[in-house]
Design an enzyme around this catalytic site. Structure first.
Site, PDB file in Angstrom:
ATOM      1  N   GLU A 120      -0.025  -7.088   5.057  1.00 19.82           N
ATOM      2  CA  GLU A 120      -0.534  -6.293   6.169  1.00 19.82           C
ATOM      3  C   GLU A 120       0.618  -5.501   6.797  1.00 19.82           C
ATOM      4  O   GLU A 120       1.773  -5.941   6.770  1.00 19.82           O
ATOM      5  CB  GLU A 120      -1.166  -7.207   7.229  1.00 19.82           C
ATOM      6  CG  GLU A 120      -2.495  -7.823   6.789  1.00 19.82           C
ATOM      7  CD  GLU A 120      -3.558  -6.770   6.513  1.00 19.82           C
ATOM      8  OE1 GLU A 120      -3.798  -5.918   7.387  1.00 19.82           O
ATOM      9  OE2 GLU A 120      -4.141  -6.794   5.416  1.00 19.82           O
ATOM     10  N   HIS A 146      -4.379   0.154   6.899  1.00 18.44           N
ATOM     11  CA  HIS A 146      -5.527  -0.770   6.873  1.00 18.44           C
ATOM     12  C   HIS A 146      -6.453  -0.513   8.061  1.00 18.44           C
ATOM     13  O   HIS A 146      -6.661  -1.370   8.927  1.00 18.44           O
ATOM     14  CB  HIS A 146      -5.073  -2.240   6.869  1.00 18.44           C
ATOM     15  CG  HIS A 146      -6.172  -3.173   6.445  1.00 18.44           C
ATOM     16  ND1 HIS A 146      -5.998  -4.541   6.375  1.00 18.44           N
ATOM     17  CD2 HIS A 146      -7.471  -2.945   6.088  1.00 18.44           C
ATOM     18  CE1 HIS A 146      -7.135  -5.114   5.995  1.00 18.44           C
ATOM     19  NE2 HIS A 146      -8.047  -4.164   5.813  1.00 18.44           N
ATOM     20  N   ILE A 206     -20.663  -1.583   0.010  1.00 11.89           N
ATOM     21  CA  ILE A 206     -19.694  -0.533   0.332  1.00 11.89           C
ATOM     22  C   ILE A 206     -19.512   0.398  -0.866  1.00 11.89           C
ATOM     23  O   ILE A 206     -19.436   1.623  -0.713  1.00 11.89           O
ATOM     24  CB  ILE A 206     -18.345  -1.129   0.770  1.00 11.89           C
ATOM     25  CG1 ILE A 206     -18.517  -1.917   2.075  1.00 11.89           C
ATOM     26  CG2 ILE A 206     -17.302  -0.033   0.960  1.00 11.89           C
ATOM     27  CD1 ILE A 206     -17.262  -2.624   2.533  1.00 11.89           C
ATOM     28  N   CYS A 243      -9.544   1.108  -0.713  1.00 12.27           N
ATOM     29  CA  CYS A 243      -9.808   0.677   0.661  1.00 12.27           C
ATOM     30  C   CYS A 243     -10.403  -0.728   0.663  1.00 12.27           C
ATOM     31  O   CYS A 243     -11.113  -1.110   1.597  1.00 12.27           O
ATOM     32  CB  CYS A 243     -10.770   1.642   1.357  1.00 12.27           C
ATOM     33  SG  CYS A 243     -10.047   3.236   1.765  1.00 12.27           S
ATOM     34  N   ALA A 244     -10.138  -1.489  -0.407  1.00  9.00           N
ATOM     35  CA  ALA A 244     -10.683  -2.843  -0.531  1.00  9.00           C
ATOM     36  C   ALA A 244      -9.612  -3.867  -0.141  1.00  9.00           C
ATOM     37  O   ALA A 244      -9.471  -4.200   1.036  1.00  9.00           O
ATOM     38  CB  ALA A 244     -11.199  -3.073  -1.939  1.00  9.00           C
ATOM     39  N   ARG A 245      -8.855  -4.351  -1.121  1.00 10.62           N
ATOM     40  CA  ARG A 245      -7.760  -5.285  -0.876  1.00 10.62           C
ATOM     41  C   ARG A 245      -6.588  -4.906  -1.765  1.00 10.62           C
ATOM     42  O   ARG A 245      -6.756  -4.588  -2.952  1.00 10.62           O
ATOM     43  CB  ARG A 245      -8.182  -6.724  -1.152  1.00 10.62           C
ATOM     44  CG  ARG A 245      -9.127  -7.311  -0.116  1.00 10.62           C
ATOM     45  CD  ARG A 245      -8.389  -7.541   1.207  1.00 10.62           C
ATOM     46  NE  ARG A 245      -9.227  -8.225   2.173  1.00 10.62           N
ATOM     47  CZ  ARG A 245     -10.041  -7.626   3.030  1.00 10.62           C
ATOM     48  NH1 ARG A 245     -10.138  -6.302   3.008  1.00 10.62           N
ATOM     49  NH2 ARG A 245     -10.735  -8.321   3.899  1.00 10.62           N
ATOM     50  N   ASP A 269      -5.295   2.357   1.599  1.00 13.39           N
ATOM     51  CA  ASP A 269      -5.398   1.806   2.951  1.00 13.39           C
ATOM     52  C   ASP A 269      -4.965   0.355   3.002  1.00 13.39           C
ATOM     53  O   ASP A 269      -4.825  -0.211   4.089  1.00 13.39           O
ATOM     54  CB  ASP A 269      -6.850   1.941   3.438  1.00 13.39           C
ATOM     55  CG  ASP A 269      -7.031   1.518   4.881  1.00 13.39           C
ATOM     56  OD1 ASP A 269      -6.301   2.042   5.751  1.00 13.39           O
ATOM     57  OD2 ASP A 269      -7.900   0.652   5.153  1.00 13.39           O
TER      58      ASP A 269
END
Length: 315
Positions: free
Chosen positions: A263, A283, A155, A232-234, A258
């Site tokens: 969550e 997310h 990615i 946009c990973a974690r 993101d």
């Protein structure tokens, strides 16, 4: 063997049936649950007699896994596996993932968030609708900027290729240097050097005990005041409270995020919700029509390979 898919994959049931047919043709049983549940007891009831358990990004907690006696494989239709309880490995259950299914979709959202932060697209959409229009916002261009890619896996490299198409200079940080990254023109740096040099920092690390908190308050403070951070990973890879404070102090000029420490839905007192120049999405980097088809195909292929004793790429 009994194969169970215990949550929906966001593709039509006809496609699920098509992908499951090779499993049935081999004489195995396939069961599909088309409604999501987060209730541990219901998750256990769905999972308890499965030899192969197929899941997506819904957490499978230890309290469920520790009761599983037959399960040989947890086949994850997702890239990350941090939502699978640690008991799986302790019980000797194999884990596979759907690596690569959303490389393009994640990379494109990184670009989208960068453009939004640089060009104030979301803010402009809000402003133009106001009765008293506050005026235009002057933006910045990606061309000529130095982009730091933290994590040059698939990615990260796909993202780097898109930034290169915009005319950016590429630098990167990774445990091991990769030839395909160098072929893109990416130059490797230490993490501190990358943070100091980059105009745009994009995070592409897996989340584990080693990477959690990689971008600490001290590391974030190394960034230029004009720099922006895209994640946009974690979420837990970053000290997000420190990031919010640095944004509000003008020590980092913007962020596109993101992922968070939890969550969505996000608590109303979460500091990033009030941070300046932060563009947030819930997310969804992985969530495109094309990526959902890709992951369904990959996860069923992994199941068939396991049934044929040909799956060797375990996590």
């Amino acid at each position: 063997m009994l194969v169970k898919l215990i949550e929906p994959l966001r593709v039509p049931k006809d496609y699920i049936d098509e992908l499951a047919q090779p499993i049935k043709d081999k004489g195995h049983e396939f069961v599909y649950y088309d409604e999501k549940t987060t209730d541990p007891q219901e998750l256990y009831e769905r999972s308890k007699d499965a030899d192969i358990l197929m899941i997506a990004n819904n957490p499978l907690p230890n309290e469920v896994i520790e009761q599983l006696d037959k399960t040989q494989l947890i086949n994850v239709a997702f890239t990350g596996i941090d939502h699978v309880g640690s008991q799986a490995r302790e019980k000797g259950i194999n884990i596979s993932n759907a690596a690569g299914y959303s490389d393009q979709s994640v990379a494109e959202l990184v670009i989208g968030l960068t453009l939004d932060v640089y060009r104030s697209i979301s803010q402009g959409n809000t402003d133009i609708r106001k009765e008293e229009f506050p005026g235009m916002i002057q933006g910045r261009e990606i061309k000529g900027k130095t982009v730091g890619i933290i994590g040059t896996g698939k990615i990260g490299l796909q993202t780097a290729a898109l930034f290169k198409a915009f005319g950016a200079k590429l630098i990167g940080y990774n445990r091991t240097e990769k030839e395909e990254a160098k072929e893109l023109g990416l130059e490797y740096r230490g993490l501190d050097e990358l943070l100091k040099e980059s105009d745009i920092v994009s995070v592409h690390l897996l989340l584990n005990d080693e990477t959690k908190g990689t971008l600490s308050k001290e590391k974030l403070a190394l960034m230029k005041e004009t720099a922006i951070l895209i994640n946009c990973a974690r979420g837990p890879i970053i000290d997000n409270d420190a990031l919010a404070a640095l944004l509000n102090e003008g020590k980092i000029s913007g962020a596109g995020l993101d992922v968070f420490d939890m969550e969505p839905p996000i608590p109303s007192d979460y500091p990033l919700l009030q941070a300046k120049n932060a563009v947030l999405t819930p997310h969804v980097a992985y969530l495109t029509d094309e990526a959902m088809v890709n992951r369904a195909k990959i996860v069923f292929e992994n199941t068939v390979k396991f049934l044929d004793d040909e799956l060797t790429d375990f996590m």
